[in-house]
Design a protein around this motif. Sequence first.
Motif, PDB file in Angstrom:
ATOM      1  N   LEU A 250       0.801  -1.219   0.000  1.00  0.00           N
ATOM      2  CA  LEU A 250       0.000   0.000   0.000  1.00  0.00           C
ATOM      3  C   LEU A 250       0.843   1.284   0.000  1.00  0.00           C
ATOM      4  CD1 LEU A 250      -2.925   0.976  -0.009  1.00  0.00           C
ATOM      5  CD2 LEU A 250      -2.827   1.069   2.472  1.00  0.00           C
ATOM      6  N   PRO A 251       1.860   1.434   0.851  1.00  0.00           N
ATOM      7  CA  PRO A 251       2.645   2.687   0.805  1.00  0.00           C
ATOM      8  C   PRO A 251       3.339   2.899  -0.533  1.00  0.00           C
ATOM      9  CG  PRO A 251       3.049   1.499   2.848  1.00  0.00           C
ATOM     10  CD  PRO A 251       2.293   0.569   1.964  1.00  0.00           C
ATOM     11  N   ASP A 252       3.834   1.823  -1.146  1.00  0.00           N
ATOM     12  CA  ASP A 252       4.500   1.967  -2.439  1.00  0.00           C
ATOM     13  C   ASP A 252       3.519   2.287  -3.555  1.00  0.00           C
ATOM     14  OD1 ASP A 252       6.950   1.454  -1.314  1.00  0.00           O
ATOM     15  OD2 ASP A 252       6.847  -0.690  -1.656  1.00  0.00           O
ATOM     16  N   ALA A 253       2.233   2.004  -3.339  1.00  0.00           N
ATOM     17  CA  ALA A 253       1.223   2.314  -4.353  1.00  0.00           C
ATOM     18  C   ALA A 253       1.063   3.810  -4.558  1.00  0.00           C
ATOM     19  CB  ALA A 253      -0.123   1.701  -3.964  1.00  0.00           C
ATOM     20  N   MET A 254       1.694   4.621  -3.694  1.00  0.00           N
ATOM     21  CA  MET A 254       1.627   6.074  -3.834  1.00  0.00           C
ATOM     22  C   MET A 254       2.429   6.584  -5.021  1.00  0.00           C
ATOM     23  SD  MET A 254      -0.379   6.889  -1.457  1.00  0.00           S
ATOM     24  CE  MET A 254      -1.111   5.325  -1.897  1.00  0.00           C
ATOM     25  N   GLU A 255       3.145   5.694  -5.718  1.00  0.00           N
ATOM     26  CA  GLU A 255       3.921   6.128  -6.876  1.00  0.00           C
ATOM     27  C   GLU A 255       3.039   6.426  -8.070  1.00  0.00           C
ATOM     28  OE1 GLU A 255       6.961   6.925  -6.642  1.00  0.00           O
ATOM     29  OE2 GLU A 255       7.034   6.227  -4.579  1.00  0.00           O
ATOM     30  N   GLY A 256       1.785   6.033  -8.029  1.00  0.00           N
ATOM     31  CA  GLY A 256       0.862   6.400  -9.088  1.00  0.00           C
ATOM     32  C   GLY A 256       0.394   7.837  -8.925  1.00  0.00           C
ATOM     33  N   PRO A 257      -0.297   8.396  -9.921  1.00  0.00           N
ATOM     34  CA  PRO A 257      -0.838   9.758  -9.790  1.00  0.00           C
ATOM     35  C   PRO A 257      -1.759   9.868  -8.577  1.00  0.00           C
ATOM     36  CG  PRO A 257      -0.977   9.008 -12.065  1.00  0.00           C
ATOM     37  CD  PRO A 257      -0.543   7.832 -11.257  1.00  0.00           C
ATOM     38  N   THR A 258      -1.818  11.036  -7.984  1.00  0.00           N
ATOM     39  CA  THR A 258      -2.584  11.236  -6.757  1.00  0.00           C
ATOM     40  C   THR A 258      -4.071  10.911  -6.915  1.00  0.00           C
ATOM     41  OG1 THR A 258      -1.012  12.935  -6.087  1.00  0.00           O
ATOM     42  CG2 THR A 258      -3.112  12.878  -4.930  1.00  0.00           C
ATOM     43  N   PRO A 259      -4.755  11.249  -8.031  1.00  0.00           N
ATOM     44  CA  PRO A 259      -6.159  10.833  -8.152  1.00  0.00           C
ATOM     45  C   PRO A 259      -6.347   9.321  -8.052  1.00  0.00           C
ATOM     46  CG  PRO A 259      -5.629  12.481  -9.815  1.00  0.00           C
ATOM     47  CD  PRO A 259      -4.344  12.101  -9.159  1.00  0.00           C
ATOM     48  N   ILE A 260      -5.373   8.568  -8.542  1.00  0.00           N
ATOM     49  CA  ILE A 260      -5.436   7.111  -8.425  1.00  0.00           C
ATOM     50  C   ILE A 260      -5.326   6.701  -6.968  1.00  0.00           C
ATOM     51  CG2 ILE A 260      -4.165   4.998  -8.956  1.00  0.00           C
ATOM     52  CD1 ILE A 260      -3.504   6.274 -11.669  1.00  0.00           C
ATOM     53  N   SER A 261      -4.452   7.363  -6.227  1.00  0.00           N
ATOM     54  CA  SER A 261      -4.327   7.073  -4.799  1.00  0.00           C
ATOM     55  C   SER A 261      -5.643   7.325  -4.092  1.00  0.00           C
ATOM     56  CB  SER A 261      -3.222   7.941  -4.188  1.00  0.00           C
ATOM     57  OG  SER A 261      -1.984   7.731  -4.833  1.00  0.00           O
ATOM     58  N   ALA A 262      -6.311   8.423  -4.429  1.00  0.00           N
ATOM     59  CA  ALA A 262      -7.602   8.726  -3.814  1.00  0.00           C
ATOM     60  C   ALA A 262      -8.620   7.651  -4.140  1.00  0.00           C
ATOM     61  CB  ALA A 262      -8.098  10.092  -4.294  1.00  0.00           C
ATOM     62  N   LEU A 263      -8.647   7.183  -5.376  1.00  0.00           N
ATOM     63  CA  LEU A 263      -9.619   6.172  -5.781  1.00  0.00           C
ATOM     64  C   LEU A 263      -9.331   4.837  -5.115  1.00  0.00           C
ATOM     65  CD1 LEU A 263     -12.039   5.938  -7.778  1.00  0.00           C
ATOM     66  CD2 LEU A 263     -10.435   4.893  -9.378  1.00  0.00           C
ATOM     67  N   ILE A 264      -8.073   4.426  -5.095  1.00  0.00           N
ATOM     68  CA  ILE A 264      -7.711   3.135  -4.501  1.00  0.00           C
ATOM     69  C   ILE A 264      -7.977   3.134  -3.004  1.00  0.00           C
ATOM     70  CG2 ILE A 264      -5.738   1.672  -3.940  1.00  0.00           C
ATOM     71  CD1 ILE A 264      -4.611   2.239  -6.679  1.00  0.00           C
ATOM     72  N   HIS A 265      -7.661   4.232  -2.324  1.00  0.00           N
ATOM     73  CA  HIS A 265      -7.766   4.269  -0.874  1.00  0.00           C
ATOM     74  C   HIS A 265      -9.184   4.525  -0.387  1.00  0.00           C
ATOM     75  CE1 HIS A 265      -3.476   4.284   0.515  1.00  0.00           C
ATOM     76  NE2 HIS A 265      -3.337   4.384  -0.790  1.00  0.00           N
ATOM     77  N   ALA A 266     -10.033   5.050  -1.242  1.00  0.00           N
ATOM     78  CA  ALA A 266     -11.370   5.420  -0.779  1.00  0.00           C
ATOM     79  C   ALA A 266     -12.452   4.469  -1.262  1.00  0.00           C
ATOM     80  CB  ALA A 266     -11.698   6.849  -1.226  1.00  0.00           C
ATOM     81  N   ALA A 267     -12.408   4.066  -2.522  1.00  0.00           N
ATOM     82  CA  ALA A 267     -13.594   3.428  -3.078  1.00  0.00           C
ATOM     83  C   ALA A 267     -13.343   2.133  -3.836  1.00  0.00           C
ATOM     84  CB  ALA A 267     -14.300   4.410  -4.023  1.00  0.00           C
ATOM     85  N   THR A 268     -12.132   1.801  -4.174  1.00  0.00           N
ATOM     86  CA  THR A 268     -11.965   0.608  -5.006  1.00  0.00           C
ATOM     87  C   THR A 268     -11.177  -0.478  -4.291  1.00  0.00           C
ATOM     88  OG1 THR A 268     -10.061   1.625  -6.098  1.00  0.00           O
ATOM     89  CG2 THR A 268     -12.175   1.890  -7.162  1.00  0.00           C
ATOM     90  N   MET A 269      -9.884  -0.548  -4.532  1.00  0.00           N
ATOM     91  CA  MET A 269      -9.144  -1.758  -4.189  1.00  0.00           C
ATOM     92  C   MET A 269      -9.195  -2.087  -2.700  1.00  0.00           C
ATOM     93  SD  MET A 269      -5.376  -2.822  -5.445  1.00  0.00           S
ATOM     94  CE  MET A 269      -4.721  -4.459  -5.163  1.00  0.00           C
ATOM     95  N   VAL A 270      -8.864  -1.151  -1.838  1.00  0.00           N
ATOM     96  CA  VAL A 270      -8.826  -1.476  -0.411  1.00  0.00           C
ATOM     97  C   VAL A 270     -10.233  -1.706   0.142  1.00  0.00           C
ATOM     98  CG1 VAL A 270      -6.657  -0.283  -0.006  1.00  0.00           C
ATOM     99  CG2 VAL A 270      -8.785   0.980   0.204  1.00  0.00           C
TER     100      VAL A 270
END
Length: 739
Positions: A250-270
């Motif tokens: 999860l911390p390394d997933a921050m290498e993607g663009p910030t909107p992707i981080s918002a989507l992954i952390h809020a509504a999709t993968m996690v």
Amino acid sequence: MEHTYQYAWIIPLLPLPVPMLIGMGLLLVPTATKNLRRMWTFPSVLLLSIVMIFSVDLSIQQINGSSIYQYVWSWTINNDFSLEFGHLIDPLTSIMSILITTVGIMVLIYSDNYMFHDQGYLRFFTYMSFSNASMLGLVTSSNLIQIYIFWELVGMCSYLLIGFWFTRPIAANACQKAFVTNRVGDFGLLLGILGLYWITGSFEFRDLFEIFNNLINNNGVNFLFVILCASFLFVGAVAKSAQFPLHVWLPDAMEGPTPISALIHAATMVAAGIFLVARLLPLFTVIPYIMYLISLIGIITVLLGATLALAQKDIKRSLAYSTMSQLGYTMLALGMGSYRAALFHLITHAYSKALLFLGSGSIIHSMETVVGYSPEKSQNMVFMGGLKKYVPITKNAFFLGTLSLCGIPPFACFWSKDEILNDSWLYSPIFAIIACYTAGLTTFYMFRVYLLTFEGHLNVHFQKYNGKKNSSFYSISIWGKEETKMIKKNFRLSTINNNQRDSFFSKKTYPIDGNVRSMPRPLITNTHFGSKKTFPYPHESDNTMLLPLLILVLFTLFVGFLGIPFGQGGMDLDILSKWLTPSINLLHPNSSNSVNWYEFVTNAIFSLSIVYFGIFIALLLYGPVYSSFQKFELINSIVKMGPKRIFWDKIINIIYSWSYNCGYIDFFYLTTFLSGIRGLAELIYFFDRRVIDGITNGIGVTSFFVGEGVKYIGNGRISSYIFLYLSYVLIFLLIYYLN
């Protein structure tokens, strides 16, 4: 109503036309498609908005009618085996659908400006739309096979999104790490699904739950095998929702663009892992060992995520560990059987964390166009501070998101987190103490992020570029960050020499990067966004980036009112209870939501006291109230000198090292699994080349030399052959008679 439910199958299909049309456009008319690339934002947002309206309509019908609807059709039939696909509409599905669509719409609008200058703009929106479709398909699935298909699609989309900038080695490594770590969980999930089918003979949720419960009640199945299958199912959720010990991606997933981080952390993968556990909770509740395992993993993740966020310098990495910790609260609630509290916190956390991530993206966007700031430094809080006067809207939005995540009323996360804390006291006092302690840590590290970014005392002064080289600067932090030469009252606070950084609490040094020394640089063109504009100061983002922030602020302010206490004699969570009534009755037929007002207020006062204590410590160490010298003197007066100070030094160094090095868990995996597997592979390679191939090659070489020797013996004379033959016969006869 039933007529509306029958068309719910279009929910996961509506976002798909965008990636399909983009692909066709790039194949048939690539030049026109690229030139008109920004036009694809509108259909992406429009189609997802239609899905949101449809999901809201289904939710209103459920609130009014409290019904669960399932529609299936046969995919394949072979003798006794029948595989059916369909959609299941219940409170869990509607909640997740609304969550995915609302956050997804905000991220799409935000991304239009954030990714405007990126060459992969079309590819970005293709991945985003396909990711939303995969997640919607996951939450509407009616059986385990269908869930597994969309589960893998969500993982594939996350892999593509995290590695969006795949030309950067660190981003390529991050997406590979996420992919491999989740393959561990996905393999466990597959084994669990196959095991459950072996036990029950069905993949459908209703049949599976009914048959499984009957077998458990009648002792018709091996209980150890049941525990093993349920554990495998939970492993899939652990990896997807970044729970300990499979959280390292999860911390390394921050290498993607910030909107992707918002989507992954809020509504999709996690959120997918939490959804899976919530969907299978009727199965887990009849296995006490699994419920305890879920709560145990949850509470470990709660504490671990909070401690690892304490000393991070990267603003997105701090938020990533915060997501890990908050999802631990949700998993803890599910393990305790608090279904409603878990889903409530999933909702409130999703909107708050989306707000925080998009706010951090606005900060990064503004920092990357400042004179002297490179993309590598734009996420580092060491190089921020005092941004409140440059980005006031972003600052206020981020501050409100921080208040919500810390659990301060009346913001959203207060109501859900407080409910989890209250339930934890009834479940296990030890878990409750850890959860309350972590609530204080959450407040501390979130206000640390806010203060270092917007208030701070890092002494970062943005100077207008005048063509001359500006003087270098250093910054101060109690966690051993880069420090400056400061003289006040003839007191030398600290000095950096030889690329070392000192801590206020210890003489122990930590190595730092050399490029920290000379921050101000000539005007540069931003390589991350490709923008030709540079600014002497940070600047506020464009309106298309600020609009989603303001809308998410409204969600953060008002979504908590779904669970606000109503009534005179008790706590009746009116809207949320009506929404979740079918699912709650399925889990706890005789459950009651009534909570005494006095008990609620007492628990709230206790939790708020912990929260405000965390704020006080954060303000003491990072706030602008005191100067750095005064803070140093104040800490000295509290700790004093002598043995107590030495003990305090050691504690601080241990905490800092633990947090900054991510708990040494990545190092453990690197040395144990990666190096161990590589060493085993090298050993097997050596055995294969030297032993297996050696034996085969040795036989060949031996045959070669024997043939060469025999070649010289054979001279073509029959008399010689007869003589040798008789000699061998005599030798064998002699040996035979001697024995």
